[in-house]
Design an enzyme around this catalytic site. Structure first.
Site, short mmCIF file in Angstrom:
data_model
loop_
_atom_site.label_atom_id
_atom_site.label_comp_id
_atom_site.label_asym_id
_atom_site.label_seq_id
_atom_site.Cartn_x
_atom_site.Cartn_y
_atom_site.Cartn_z
N THR A 175 0.89 -1.17 0.00
CA THR A 175 0.00 0.00 0.00
C THR A 175 0.92 1.20 0.00
OG1 THR A 175 -1.89 -0.99 1.15
CG2 THR A 175 -1.53 1.30 1.59
N ARG A 203 -13.75 -7.30 -2.04
CA ARG A 203 -13.15 -7.11 -0.71
C ARG A 203 -12.61 -5.68 -0.57
NH1 ARG A 203 -7.74 -5.63 1.15
NH2 ARG A 203 -7.42 -6.57 3.19
N GLY A 205 -10.33 -3.29 1.98
CA GLY A 205 -9.41 -3.37 3.12
C GLY A 205 -9.55 -2.19 4.05
N ASP A 206 -8.51 -1.97 4.83
CA ASP A 206 -8.53 -0.89 5.83
C ASP A 206 -8.27 0.49 5.22
OD1 ASP A 206 -5.89 -1.97 5.27
OD2 ASP A 206 -5.16 -0.53 6.75
N GLY A 227 -0.63 -2.99 5.83
CA GLY A 227 -0.48 -4.32 6.42
C GLY A 227 -1.76 -5.12 6.26
N GLY A 229 -5.03 -5.80 6.35
CA GLY A 229 -6.11 -4.83 6.48
C GLY A 229 -7.24 -5.24 7.41
N1 ASP Z 1 -3.70 -2.74 4.07
C1 ASP Z 1 -3.88 -3.12 2.70
C2 ASP Z 1 -5.15 -3.87 2.55
O1 ASP Z 1 -5.47 -4.67 3.39
C3 ASP Z 1 -2.76 -3.94 2.16
C4 ASP Z 1 -1.39 -3.50 2.58
O2 ASP Z 1 -1.21 -2.45 3.14
O3 ASP Z 1 -0.43 -4.21 2.32
O4 ASP Z 1 -5.82 -3.68 1.56
#
Ligand code: ASP
Length: 313
Positions: A175, A203, A205-206, A227, A229
């Protein structure tokens, strides 16, 4: 000169020293440096934290090395679905998009949602309509495609078919994000992602969830995460840092450290984040092997790092 600070990240995970060739390492540092420069130049001229984080994230979205915009990962069905968010610490105004494909810079789509609608988050075709109305540039599939992400999808799917879960976060996700404190003491955060390789279609994510992967409030801090998410969402990671500062009187560094090491680190939440407070303090904790990251302030010292330890450039 008035103080300002800017930090950026380009994802966190198991950044294998063996597979990171010297050439690739240079390219990562260059990519981070280009993003820092874009934001720095705005802040140095007295520009806003919001403009700086947007410019920095656009630079990272344009660089195919990072899992975002050009170079985003693929879902299990082989398409790219991107999420992005911005938040302005002055007003807590925020904008986010989920599951989009087409705008060259998803972060600008998120900003257009913040500035041009009365809503915080729009998804899919309705989010794209806001980008079109704002006159944002669109690209076709070949622009966003990279062979490395396609190959990563094939190997993740092959592992899944053989009953093995792909536990290499470096291949699975990534990200980008930026946080800034401008010369007026205003904070802003921006985050943008392709999500996780082989994620289920639809889906989210965060990243676009305000308070999970992105947050900014002048009273406390601006945060951008990267990370696993689902864990960032369940632990409300970014807003939790602000809450610890506001309610428990913790410093930015202590609050961010607690969230990354305890809340996330002890609950399968591999990753890290960048954060800045209204005094311009920056912290960039992570609980995994590495995080592509960098920072600069009014002194013009550009620092970029990948692993823990003294390899800052
Ligand atoms: N946080 C991101 C997600 O879950 C992925 C990432 O940051 O690596 O979409």
């Amino acid at each position: 000169m008035s103080r300002f600070s800017l930090a950026v990240h380009g994802g966190a995970g198991t950044i294998n020293k063996a597979s990171l060739t010297p050439d690739l390492e240079v390219r990562y540092h260059d990519g981070l440096r280009t993003a820092l420069q874009a934001g720095h130049d705005i802040l140095q001229q007295g520009g806003s934290a919001m403009d700086a984080v947007t410019a920095a994230v656009c630079a990272l979205e344009n660089e195919p090395l990072f899992n975002v915009g050009r170079g985003a990962v693929f879902t299990s069905e082989g398409v790219q679905e991107m999420d992005a968010a911005v938040m302005d610490g002055r007003t807590r105004a925020a904008g986010a998009v989920g599951g989009i494909f087409g705008p060259r810079n998803p972060v600008l789509n998120a900003r257009a949602v913040m500035e041009n609608t009365e809503h915080v988050m729009l998804i899919g075709p309705n989010a794209l309509q806001i980008a079109r109305e704002a006159g944002l540039p669109f690209e076709e599939a070949p622009y966003f495609f990279t062979q490395a992400r396609w190959d990563a999808l094939q190997s993740t799917l092959a592992m899944r078919a053989s009953g093995q879960e792909d536990d290499d976060p470096a291949r699975r996700h990534g990200t980008v994000g930026a946080v800034a404190c401008d010369t007026q003491g205003n904070l802003a955060a921006a985050t943008s992602t392709g999500g996780m390789t082989a994620k289920a279609p639809g889906r989210i994510g965060d990243t676009p969830i305000i308070g999970a992967g992105t947050f900014a409030d002048n009273e406390t801090c601006a945060v951008s995460g990267t990370g696993h998410g689902e864990v960032f969402i369940r632990y409300n990671a970014a807003a939790e840092i602000a809450a610890r500062m506001r309610h428990a009187g913790e410093s930015l560094v202590d609050a961010a450290h607690h969230v990354v090491m305890e809340d996330l680190g002890k609950h399968d939440g591999s990753g890290g984040l960048i954060a800045v407070d209204a005094q311009g303090h920056v912290t960039m904790p992570f609980n995994c092997e590495g995080m592509y990251r960098g920072m600069v302030n009014e002194n013009g010292n550009f620092e970029t790092s990948i692993h823990a330890g003294p390899e800052t450039r």
